[in-house]
Design a protein around this motif. Sequence first.
Motif, PDB file in Angstrom:
ATOM      1  N   ILE A   1      82.566 -20.921  -1.822  1.00 18.94           N
ATOM      2  CA  ILE A   1      82.651 -19.853  -0.823  1.00 18.94           C
ATOM      3  C   ILE A   1      83.667 -18.833  -1.335  1.00 18.94           C
TER       4      ILE A   1
ATOM      5  N   VAL B   1      81.175 -26.046   7.741  1.00 21.12           N
ATOM      6  CA  VAL B   1      81.573 -24.655   7.974  1.00 21.12           C
ATOM      7  C   VAL B   1      83.054 -24.580   7.642  1.00 21.12           C
TER       8      VAL B   1
ATOM      9  N   PRO C   1      86.825 -24.395  -1.915  1.00 22.48           N
ATOM     10  CA  PRO C   1      86.129 -24.440  -0.627  1.00 22.48           C
ATOM     11  C   PRO C   1      86.700 -25.437   0.382  1.00 22.48           C
TER      12      PRO C   1
ATOM     13  N   ASN D   1      73.607  -9.717   2.189  1.00 25.33           N
ATOM     14  CA  ASN D   1      74.145 -10.007   0.856  1.00 25.33           C
ATOM     15  C   ASN D   1      74.581  -8.744   0.109  1.00 25.33           C
TER      16      ASN D   1
ATOM     17  N   GLU E   1      72.886 -14.957   9.054  1.00 22.77           N
ATOM     18  CA  GLU E   1      72.500 -16.321   8.695  1.00 22.77           C
ATOM     19  C   GLU E   1      72.477 -17.122   9.990  1.00 22.77           C
TER      20      GLU E   1
ATOM     21  N   TYR F   1      88.889 -13.210   3.134  1.00 26.27           N
ATOM     22  CA  TYR F   1      88.319 -13.459   4.451  1.00 26.27           C
ATOM     23  C   TYR F   1      89.191 -14.399   5.277  1.00 26.27           C
TER      24      TYR F   1
ATOM     25  N   ASP G   1      77.845 -12.744  11.571  1.00 24.84           N
ATOM     26  CA  ASP G   1      77.623 -13.164  10.190  1.00 24.84           C
ATOM     27  C   ASP G   1      76.914 -14.513  10.148  1.00 24.84           C
ATOM     28  N   LEU G   2      77.333 -15.405  11.021  1.00 28.15           N
ATOM     29  CA  LEU G   2      76.743 -16.741  11.080  1.00 28.15           C
ATOM     30  C   LEU G   2      76.535 -17.124  12.532  1.00 28.15           C
TER      31      LEU G   2
ATOM     32  N   ASN H   1      86.084 -21.920   6.918  1.00 28.09           N
ATOM     33  CA  ASN H   1      86.492 -20.514   7.055  1.00 28.09           C
ATOM     34  C   ASN H   1      85.297 -19.625   7.406  1.00 28.09           C
TER      35      ASN H   1
ATOM     36  N   GLN I   1      82.914 -13.170   9.646  1.00 22.52           N
ATOM     37  CA  GLN I   1      83.747 -13.329   8.451  1.00 22.52           C
ATOM     38  C   GLN I   1      84.589 -12.063   8.310  1.00 22.52           C
TER      39      GLN I   1
ATOM     40  N   SER J   1      88.127 -15.805   8.744  1.00 17.21           N
ATOM     41  CA  SER J   1      87.020 -15.747   9.714  1.00 17.21           C
ATOM     42  C   SER J   1      87.447 -16.230  11.093  1.00 17.21           C
TER      43      SER J   1
ATOM     44  N   PHE K   1      82.160 -19.937   6.604  1.00 11.62           N
ATOM     45  CA  PHE K   1      81.064 -19.913   5.636  1.00 11.62           C
ATOM     46  C   PHE K   1      80.296 -21.222   5.695  1.00 11.62           C
TER      47      PHE K   1
END
Length: 488
Positions: free
Chosen positions: A481, A466, A431, A275, A375, A358, A322-323, A468, A345, A360, A470
């Motif tokens: 987002i 999910v 979003p 973060n 995450e 972003y 990132d995820l 992009n 991202q 992604s 996020f």
Amino acid sequence: MINKKTIAIIFFVLPFCLVNAQDITTQLYETYETFKEPTLGERRIKHKDIQPLLEKYRNNPKFNVDRVGTSIGGKSLSLLSIGSGETDVFLWSQMHGDEPTATQAIFDILNFLDSPQFKEEKEAILSNLTIHFLPMLNPDGAELFQRRNLLGIDINRDALRLQSPEGKTLKRVRDSLEADFGFNLHDQSTYYNAERTEKPATISYLAPAYNYEKDINEVRGNAMKIIVFMNDILQKYAPGQVGRYNDDFEPRAFGDNIQKWGTSTILIESGGYPNDPEKQEIRKLNYVSILSAIYTIAKENYKQIDIAEYEKIPENNRMLFDLKIVGATYNLLGKDYILDLGINQVEVDYEGHDDFWYSSRIWDQGDLSTYYGYETFDAKGFQIVQGKVYPQTVSDIEKVKTLNFKELLSQGFGFIKVANIPEKLLNSPVPLHLVGENYKRPDFRLQPGINPTFFLKKDGKFTHAVINGFFIDLESENVNIPNAMIFR
């Protein structure tokens, strides 16, 4: 022969030195906001942003500020010096234009050195050391927020041929100072982690080798001792988040050569922190650890540190996403498969390189059990489902903003048709993805390189989205987002 009394003295002195250093470290950390340079609040700083600060120090009798070179694009390279001690410490930053964290930290350190606080500690530093700063070695790269200079070369691979004026300046300054210690300050990818852990390598260190055999002489050994000291400090604020770079010799690199030329060289790489996209916490850790290291150099208590501790610092790995989504069910051609997804991202600069958005990507998929995520979501029992296109065409962006996004996402809509998408709009401020009236949703096929947009469904209900890249928990009130995409 070492007797028991000598051993007792050694074990008494080393902790005592570290405790003293830790005391100043705690104070530096707690008072940081007092010295943080407020005009450098974001990563994409440029040459023009630091000129007023350089001018301030040029008019300050405590400092010497000299123009020591010029970039290919004609931008000045400046050296700031302070102190009267015989030991010379040389710090240079932003050799790579898109690696600005330490440049920010340098100006925080300069604010500290110019302040009335910490009088006793600064007396020890400035009477024993002369400290030299060369911030933003690659101002042309910083202007474009790119790694390389205008010649298109990596300055850090120009130590032998010296074709870049920036590289020539760095060598000339190092040689003129015959610096005892050098701090080679960089940023690394946020996707590095500390070896075999899920923790990001927030700061990584290297005492570069000066030959292929990786020999350790006094010069390199002193760099290792300083790194051990700095690692000990950072464990207090970022436990387990320190890495050590591979020390294979690179004969073209400045760090390796500056070590060979007789300057104890400490490479510092600023990585990722949860973060903290603008790396402001990492900037603070740079400030604290570098100043603490400078203090221990001034006091010379680093000399008693055991070099063997250097090898105990975990190596850098690049095993972070990132995820990370684990064990989701994905149906392809009528058959279910279990997939892990690694999503990054990716930043895209706006024109002018002052800010970013972003776009992604799925970076990898399959069995990602040896990887980690900033995450991570355990999706066992969840089905991956393609996002739907909202059936009504919305007239313009302002009308889009009035929609209930949580409700739309909860129904599995990931795309909105918009009649009027401004040509200059590069990404969606809501979003959901914005698409043109004639947009046709492609066949759903997960693969590395595509934009990650899909839903997770369990027991007939859309539970997560999910968009992009996020991750959105559809039970949460906050479905915002940074941005989605536009597909015209």
